[in-house]
Design an enzyme around this catalytic site. Structure first.
Site, PDB file in Angstrom:
ATOM      1  N   ASP A   1       0.826  -1.213   0.000  1.00 25.95           N
ATOM      2  CA  ASP A   1       0.000   0.000   0.000  1.00 25.95           C
ATOM      3  C   ASP A   1       0.859   1.261   0.000  1.00 25.95           C
ATOM      4  OD1 ASP A   1      -2.001   2.008   0.639  1.00 25.95           O
ATOM      5  OD2 ASP A   1      -3.249   0.339   1.323  1.00 25.95           O
TER       6      ASP A   1
ATOM      7  N   THR B   1      -7.065   4.178  -1.578  1.00 26.72           N
ATOM      8  CA  THR B   1      -6.808   2.755  -1.383  1.00 26.72           C
ATOM      9  C   THR B   1      -7.924   1.831  -1.871  1.00 26.72           C
ATOM     10  OG1 THR B   1      -5.383   3.255   0.463  1.00 26.72           O
ATOM     11  CG2 THR B   1      -6.277   1.031   0.389  1.00 26.72           C
TER      12      THR B   1
ATOM     13  N   HIS C   1       1.644   8.589   5.327  1.00 23.19           N
ATOM     14  CA  HIS C   1       0.667   9.556   5.832  1.00 23.19           C
ATOM     15  C   HIS C   1       1.219  10.330   7.016  1.00 23.19           C
ATOM     16  CE1 HIS C   1      -2.803   8.765   3.386  1.00 23.19           C
ATOM     17  NE2 HIS C   1      -2.599   7.472   3.488  1.00 23.19           N
TER      18      HIS C   1
ATOM     19  N   ASP D   1      -1.081   0.536  -4.724  1.00 26.63           N
ATOM     20  CA  ASP D   1      -2.382   1.078  -5.129  1.00 26.63           C
ATOM     21  C   ASP D   1      -2.300   2.541  -5.552  1.00 26.63           C
ATOM     22  OD1 ASP D   1      -1.734   1.710  -2.516  1.00 26.63           O
ATOM     23  OD2 ASP D   1      -3.767   1.494  -1.741  1.00 26.63           O
TER      24      ASP D   1
END
Ligand SMILES: [Zn+2]
Length: 491
Positions: free
Chosen positions: A110, A147, A270, A313
């Site tokens: 991810d 995502t 993030h 992704d």
């Protein structure tokens, strides 16, 4: 007040594709990186000279050409046996050695922004790249670059407007029901994900986490042994071990299609943005997991037989507190209450109540944003969804709110100013931004070794998988011939 031109976005507008559930003739995915080289050979004019001398010279020339060609061929042939890795000269798929039937293992890391692989030593990912096929400048996510919309696009070959997961969170405009990342009711999840396709074709599938995999759809029942229920605290090692365990099953029981999901490096991205040492560590750890997987497959003698498709992704971009746009700053033009907003950032999605004309909202917002009086206003462009650039394929679903705002890279939209520190990372932006790109690596019998291909959109992966497995897939937004062009043909 005119709508500001979209110079911040795509490097060039690309031909739009008629989006239907049918295959599209023009591949939409590669046009972001079009580097077509139209090399046509110069035309030659025949000469009308007839003499034995000319004939003799021609024959001599032909002999020379033939000789040099055979020398070149011999060089290529022998050099391919002396260097590793070699630029691929393979023309057909390599035969399976141990497995009876093809197996595809689809891995997602991810938020693995394209380029992270250069941050630190990634010997295992490098090994897949060197001996496989790589999107040389990354894989293009679908819009919005979030995502759930992207993971589900990868496994259905559909853009979010068609597969239904138009955001990580959204409201159904008809029922008022809310979707979130724990929603497993089948009615949200449209299209046919790969696990369903695989089971439809009489084969087995196994999912070690993937958005949508726990949803019971058609013949896919999310079976106990082959469908892990999401739990982010399961150590990555355990996930790899479980997948490896599938290869210890009797050969008829080995699932033909498997997924494996890692939350990193999105999680760190993030928190600290894409350029922090924490990212480097997370990337190194993902590489260790790939190493563990390769080792386990080698131990079982199946590494060269398994088709590994490793993707992310979406990418990640740094955000900081100076790059903010506040909706309350528009109050002089229009008051936008909180309850009109379905998502703020990076995808601004607004559904005004019945009786408020969306086109009116758009024009008033744009008037304010382009007035020069709103902080960072020029970095947000608001559209009626049907007026969004067609390349985003983000309008046909009624789940998509009528007003969509696109922000410039790294910017965020908030209701009102606060003292919060905003530095970190985000994704969800226009998929034309290079920072949103992720990786694509294909390794296995049908992927040529050392091959580099131009960037393409992740909706192409569905057809790639059905093609490797030689099964019938559902119709989707990818182009079957394009997916095949990335694979070596079977004998
Ligand atoms: Zn993500």
């Amino acid at each position: 007040m005119g709508t500001a031109s979209l110079s911040i976005l795509a490097p060039s507008s690309k031909p739009t594709t008629p989006v239907s559930s049918e295959e599209v003739p023009l591949n939409p995915s590669t046009s972001l990186l079009s580097s077509s080289s139209n090399s046509t050979s110069p035309s030659t004019h025949p000469h009308k000279i007839t003499s034995t001398t000319i004939l003799f010279i021609s024959l001599l020339l032909i002999t020379c050409i033939a000789l040099s060609a055979s020398i070149a061929f011999a060089f290529l042939f022998f050099s391919s046996h002396t260097h590793t890795p070699t630029p691929s000269i393979e023309t057909v798929a390599r035969p399976l050695v141990k497995l009876r039937k093809p197996v595809v293992l689809l891995i997602s890391s991810d938020g693995f922004r394209f380029g992270y692989q250069f941050k630190t030593a990634t010997p295992n990912i490098d090994r897949l790249i060197a001996n496989g096929t790589e999107a040389e400048r990354g894989l293009i996510p679908v819009f919005p670059t979030l995502t759930f919309p992207n993971h589900y696009a990868i496994v259905t070959g559909l853009y979010p407007a068609y597969h239904g997961i138009i955001n990580n969170y959204f409201l159904d405009p008809v029922t008022g029901e809310g979707f979130n990342m724990q929603s497993h009711e089948p009615h949200w999840w449209l299209g046919e994900p790969l696990w369903e396709t695989v089971v439809n074709n009489g084969l087995k599938a196994a999912t070690y986490f993937w958005p949508g995999s726990e949803v019971k759809k058609g013949p896919w029942t999310c079976p106990y042994n082959f469908c892990q229920h999401y739990n982010g605290s399961v150590p990555f090692e355990e996930r790899v071990d479980t997948v490896l365990g599938y290869f210890d099953l009797p050969s008829d029981e080995i699932p033909a299609f498997m997924t494996l999901y890692f939350e990193d490096p999105d999680h760190q991205g993030h928190k600290v943005g894409p350029d922090d040492p924490e990212i480097t560590d997370a990337v190194a750890n993902i590489d260790r997991m790939i190493g563990k997987l390769i080792q386990g497959l080698e131990k079982r003698g199946v590494f060269e037989d398994v088709t590994i498709i490793m993707v992310g992704d979406h990418g990640m971009v740094g955000t900081c507190d100076k790059k903010l746009i506040f909706l309350e700053d528009l109050v002089q033009w229009i008051d936008i209450p909180k309850d009109w907003i379905q998502s703020y950032s990076p995808l601004l999605a607004i559904r005004p109540p019945v009786g408020v004309l969306p086109s009116d909202v758009v024009s008033k917002m744009m008037e304010g944003l382009s007035s020069g009086k709103v902080q960072n206003g020029k970095n947000l462009i608001v559209y009626l969804k049907e007026d969004l650039p067609a390349r985003l394929h983000y309008s046909v679903s009624e789940r998509i709110p009528p007003i969509i705002g696109l922000v410039q890279e790294g910017f965020k939209v908030e209701q009102k100013g606060s003292k919060r520190k905003e530095c970190g990372g985000a994704h969800g932006y226009d998929n034309a931004f290079f920072s949103m790109r992720t990786i694509f690596i294909g390794h296995g019998p049908q992927f040529a070794r050392g091959r580099k291909v131009p960037s393409f959109e992740n909706v192409q992966i569905y057809n790639m998988v059905t093609s490797v497995l030689e099964i019938q897939g559902a119709s989707n937004n990818g182009t079957a011939s394009f997916a095949k062009s990335l694979l070596l043909p079977s004998l």
